[in-house]
Design an enzyme around this catalytic site. Structure first.
Site, PDB file in Angstrom:
ATOM      1  N   GLY A 189      40.586  54.969  25.393  1.00  0.00           N
ATOM      2  CA  GLY A 189      39.750  56.161  25.261  1.00  0.00           C
ATOM      3  C   GLY A 189      39.439  56.833  26.583  1.00  0.00           C
ATOM      4  N   ASP A 190      39.988  56.328  27.680  1.00  0.00           N
ATOM      5  CA  ASP A 190      39.677  56.889  28.994  1.00  0.00           C
ATOM      6  C   ASP A 190      40.536  58.117  29.269  1.00  0.00           C
ATOM      7  OD1 ASP A 190      38.298  56.262  31.763  1.00  0.00           O
ATOM      8  OD2 ASP A 190      40.357  56.888  32.170  1.00  0.00           O
ATOM      9  N   LEU A 191      39.869  59.230  29.571  1.00  0.00           N
ATOM     10  CA  LEU A 191      40.593  60.482  29.782  1.00  0.00           C
ATOM     11  C   LEU A 191      41.554  60.398  30.964  1.00  0.00           C
ATOM     12  CD1 LEU A 191      41.054  63.407  28.906  1.00  0.00           C
ATOM     13  CD2 LEU A 191      39.168  64.076  30.418  1.00  0.00           C
TER      14      LEU A 191
END
Length: 200
Positions: A149-151
């Site tokens: 989920g890390d951009l």
């Protein structure tokens, strides 16, 4: 970490190029403590500079060392005056309450599996999977955490693997099969790859 670097370079030619460009693995760790997790909450969706000012104000208001007891003595109005949003104030107070009553234990958290740590921490209001993943990587020093989920990780993968769009979690999982059991190391290199590109 030499073993991890050799593995990643051997199993993924794209990551090999990133590793060769970025250079030595120099991750900065924090202690797996209450104040580290509070810091993560403060830093959510803020620039590092602004978050640092707010965190230092909180530290000062709570009494030089950040403890659940010190935080719980602060009134919501005081937390707002420090620069914390109403939402973040409630998250930090909830973490302090959980820690004080022992439902989050920083003394024993290192004994839990990765999945258990995520379950343990996300029971606290405002702590999501991303924050739990960051705690696993940077505080508990787990080497096989994949923050899907890390951009930053998603942007770096899109650039490095020449994808048309930001990859979804399932696509990241598929790419990362080659990285296991060193996904945390791969993620660190992906973050650094963006910094290096910005510097060119």
């Amino acid at each position: 970490m030499r073993k991890a670097i050799i593995h990643l370079k051997k199993t993924d030619p794209v990551l090999r190029r990133i590793i060769e460009r970025v250079g030595p693995y120099r991750i900065g760790f924090r202690e797996p403590t209450f104040d580290t997790l509070v810091r993560s909450i403060v830093y959510q969706q803020l620039s590092g500079k602004v978050a640092n000012v707010i965190f230092n104000r909180l530290l000062e208001a709570a009494g030089s060392e950040l403890t659940p007891e010190g935080v719980l003595k602060l009134k919501p109005a005081k937390l707002r005056a420090i620069g914390l949003s109403r939402q973040k104030s409630s998250y930090i107070l909830d973490l302090a309450r959980h820690t004080q009553k022992g439902s989050v234990s920083f003394e024993t958290i290192h004994q839990l599996s990765d999945e258990e740590v995520v379950e343990h921490l996300t029971a606290v209001k405002g702590i999501g999977v991303w924050t739990a993943h960051m705690f696993l990587i940077f505080a508990l020093r787990r080497t096989d955490i994949l923050p899907t989920g890390d951009l930053g990780v998603r942007v770096a993968i899109r650039k490095a693997y020449e994808l048309a769009e930001l990859p979804k979690p399932a696509e990241i999982e598929a790419i990362a099969q080659a990285w296991r059991p060193y996904c945390s190391v791969a993620a660190w290199y992906l973050w650094r790859s963006l910094e290096n590109q910005a510097a060119l």
